[in-house]
Every structure is written in C-alpha cells, then in structure tokens.
Design an enzyme around this catalytic site. Structure first.
Site, PDB file in Angstrom:
ATOM      1  N   SER A  64       0.883  -1.040   0.167  1.00 48.16           N
ATOM      2  CA  SER A  64       0.322   0.111   0.018  1.00 48.16           C
ATOM      3  C   SER A  64       0.427   1.427   0.344  1.00 48.16           C
ATOM      4  O   SER A  64       2.427   1.016   0.278  1.00 48.16           O
ATOM      5  CB  SER A  64      -0.850  -0.240   1.058  1.00 48.16           C
ATOM      6  OG  SER A  64      -1.874  -1.215   1.239  1.00 48.16           O
TER       7      SER A  64
HETATM    8  N1  SAH Z   1      -0.626  -4.506   3.523  1.00 49.13           N
HETATM    9  C1  SAH Z   1      -0.096  -4.813   3.099  1.00 49.13           C
HETATM   10  C2  SAH Z   1      -0.284  -4.879   1.005  1.00 49.13           C
HETATM   11  C3  SAH Z   1      -2.279  -6.192   1.021  1.00 49.13           C
HETATM   12  S1  SAH Z   1      -2.448  -6.009   0.245  1.00 49.13           S
HETATM   13  C4  SAH Z   1       1.436  -4.795   2.901  1.00 49.13           C
HETATM   14  O1  SAH Z   1       1.712  -3.715   3.440  1.00 49.13           O
HETATM   15  O2  SAH Z   1       2.106  -5.130   1.874  1.00 49.13           O
HETATM   16  C5  SAH Z   1      -3.339  -7.388  -0.227  1.00 49.13           C
HETATM   17  C6  SAH Z   1      -3.599  -8.528   0.053  1.00 49.13           C
HETATM   18  O3  SAH Z   1      -4.614  -8.906   0.746  1.00 49.13           O
HETATM   19  C7  SAH Z   1      -2.821  -9.375  -0.487  1.00 49.13           C
HETATM   20  O4  SAH Z   1      -2.041  -9.522  -0.878  1.00 49.13           O
HETATM   21  C8  SAH Z   1      -4.022 -10.633  -0.989  1.00 49.13           C
HETATM   22  O5  SAH Z   1      -3.095 -12.122  -1.721  1.00 49.13           O
HETATM   23  C9  SAH Z   1      -4.612 -10.730   0.182  1.00 49.13           C
HETATM   24  N2  SAH Z   1      -5.601 -11.324   0.456  1.00 49.13           N
HETATM   25  C10 SAH Z   1      -6.550 -10.743  -0.683  1.00 49.13           C
HETATM   26  N3  SAH Z   1      -7.451 -12.175   0.044  1.00 49.13           N
HETATM   27  C11 SAH Z   1      -7.476 -12.032   1.368  1.00 49.13           C
HETATM   28  C12 SAH Z   1      -8.210 -13.304   1.993  1.00 49.13           C
HETATM   29  N4  SAH Z   1      -9.555 -13.840   1.548  1.00 49.13           N
HETATM   30  N5  SAH Z   1      -7.126 -13.523   2.785  1.00 49.13           N
HETATM   31  C13 SAH Z   1      -5.744 -13.283   3.151  1.00 49.13           C
HETATM   32  N6  SAH Z   1      -4.972 -12.160   2.275  1.00 49.13           N
HETATM   33  C14 SAH Z   1      -6.198 -11.753   1.612  1.00 49.13           C
END
Ligand code: SAH
Length: 212
Positions: free
Chosen positions: A60
């Site tokens: 992000s």
């Molecule tokens: N917080 C992260 C950015 C996240 S991007 C950082 O600091 O880098 C969103 C993430 O959510 C992705 O890696 C994606 O794979 C994950 N995601 C999406 N759906 C999900 C689910 N049902 N359970 C766990 N992770 C999930």
C-alpha cells in the site's frame, strides 16, 4: 540523498497527507519500507505510492498505511488482526504500536517472503498465518483491533464477530474494484457504529487460498 534526508522526506510526505499522530509517524520512520519491496521497484520504496509485490499484489501507499494505522487509535496494549499481509509492511508498522499482531495472507509465497523480511528486522511480536482471512482467525479471537488491507463489498461477518466490545475495525469496502470507502467500525455493547473516512483503492479480498 543520504539516509537521514530520505527518511525526513518520507515522513514529511506522509504528514502532509494527514498523518498527524506523532507515534504513528515515529513508527513509520523506524520501519525501512525498502526492506519490503523487492526487485525492480526497490528504489522507489520511499515514494508515497503503492508498488507491485509478488503474486500480482501491491504494497500500500505509505500515507494510506499511516492513515489506517492512525484510525485504529492504538495505545500499545492491543491484540491486532490484519487481513492481507502482502509484503508485511503494514504489520511491521502495527507491531511498533500494539502488543501483538496476527496477520493472515492467502498466498503461501507472500507468507514466506513476509516472514523472512520481518525476522530479518527482528520484529518478534508478529505472527504471519497462511489462510483465508475472510473467515478471520477464530483461534485467536477476540481482537482489540482489526484491519483489512483488501477490499470487500461489506465488512465480513466473521470479522465483525471477532472484534471485542470497545474494539475498532478499519476496512476498505465497496462494490467497485477501482474505488472504495475506508470505513471505521466501533463495536459497542449493543451493536456497531460505522463512520466513513475517505476514498481508497485496494486489491479485492478473495475467498479461499491463493494458487502460489
Ligand atoms: N498490507 C499489505 C498490502 C496488502 S495487498 C502490505 O503492507 O504490503 C492485499 C493482500 O491481501 C494481498 O497480498 C492479497 O493476497 C491478500 N488477500 C486478499 N484476499 C485475502 C484473503 N481472503 N485472506 C488473506 N489475504 C487475502
């Protein structure tokens, strides 16, 4: 540009976007975002923009990480659940401001990379779990704070149920893939209070485990 100047600019950019809580700014100053971005984009790690990470996901934008962290009103005593570990950067920032952080990711590869990065930084109060975060983490519930870093149409019921009374959840919600609302939910004795904070753009929350 030397490291001190780079850090100063990084913090200045975040503050100018509305992150005014000194504790949050200090925590973000202490976590090197460069450690969480691999390959081609590593040199852009100190710019206030989202960047690609493995598995087609994104780390992000730092100012959004700051605003979401600030919205959680952490005091240092909380047990926090993050859904969507990605690079592990948001979890690292949270770990400086809370007692314990659990973070759930559906891609095994991202779990492995995040564990490696967080261990190298000696951040020992974070547990990275491979799983479907749309179900929360029932084994460790209830949580004082919950943060979603992937967008759902509505706040998932299992996550609301795992929020302690008096607790706060911050999540991007909305039907669109391109723009969602960041909302803050407070659980009280009888129900939930909802507040809309701003427009954001996140990758979608996807049910089930990832292919990689
Ligand atoms: N917080 C992260 C950015 C996240 S991007 C950082 O600091 O880098 C969103 C993430 O959510 C992705 O890696 C994606 O794979 C994950 N995601 C999406 N759906 C999900 C689910 N049902 N359970 C766990 N992770 C999930």
């Amino acid at each position: 540009m030397d490291e001190a100047e780079r850090k100063m600019r990084f913090v200045f950019a975040i503050r100018s976007k509305g992150v005014t809580d000194d504790r949050v700014l200090k925590a973000m100053e202490s976590i090197d975002r460069g450690a969480f971005v691999r390959g081609l984009f590593a040199e852009r790690a100190y710019e206030d923009m989202p960047l690609p990470i493995s598995c087609g996901q994104t780390i992000s934008q730092p100012s959004v990480v700051g605003l979401m962290t600030q919205a959680l009103e952490l005091t240092g005593r909380e047990k926090v659940l993050e859904i969507g570990t990605g690079s592990g950067y948001q979890a690292a920032v949270l770990s400086r401001l809370a007692r314990r952080v659990y973070t759930v990711e559906r891609y095994r590869r991202l779990v492995a990379e995040a564990r490696e990065t967080l261990a190298a930084l000696d951040l020992v109060n974070i547990t990275v779990v491979h799983g479907d975060g749309s179900r929360g983490l029932p084994d460790q519930a209830p949580f004082d704070r919950i943060i979603l870093t992937a967008a759902a149409e509505d706040p998932p019921g299992p996550l609301l149920a795992q929020l302690r009374i008096g607790g706060i959840m911050v999540a991007p919600v909305g039907q669109s893939d391109t723009v969602q609302s960041l909302i803050r939910v407070r659980r009280n004795e009888t129900g939930f209070d909802y507040e809309e904070l701003r427009a954001v753009r996140f990758v979608p929350l996807v049910e089930g485990l990832g292919a990689e």
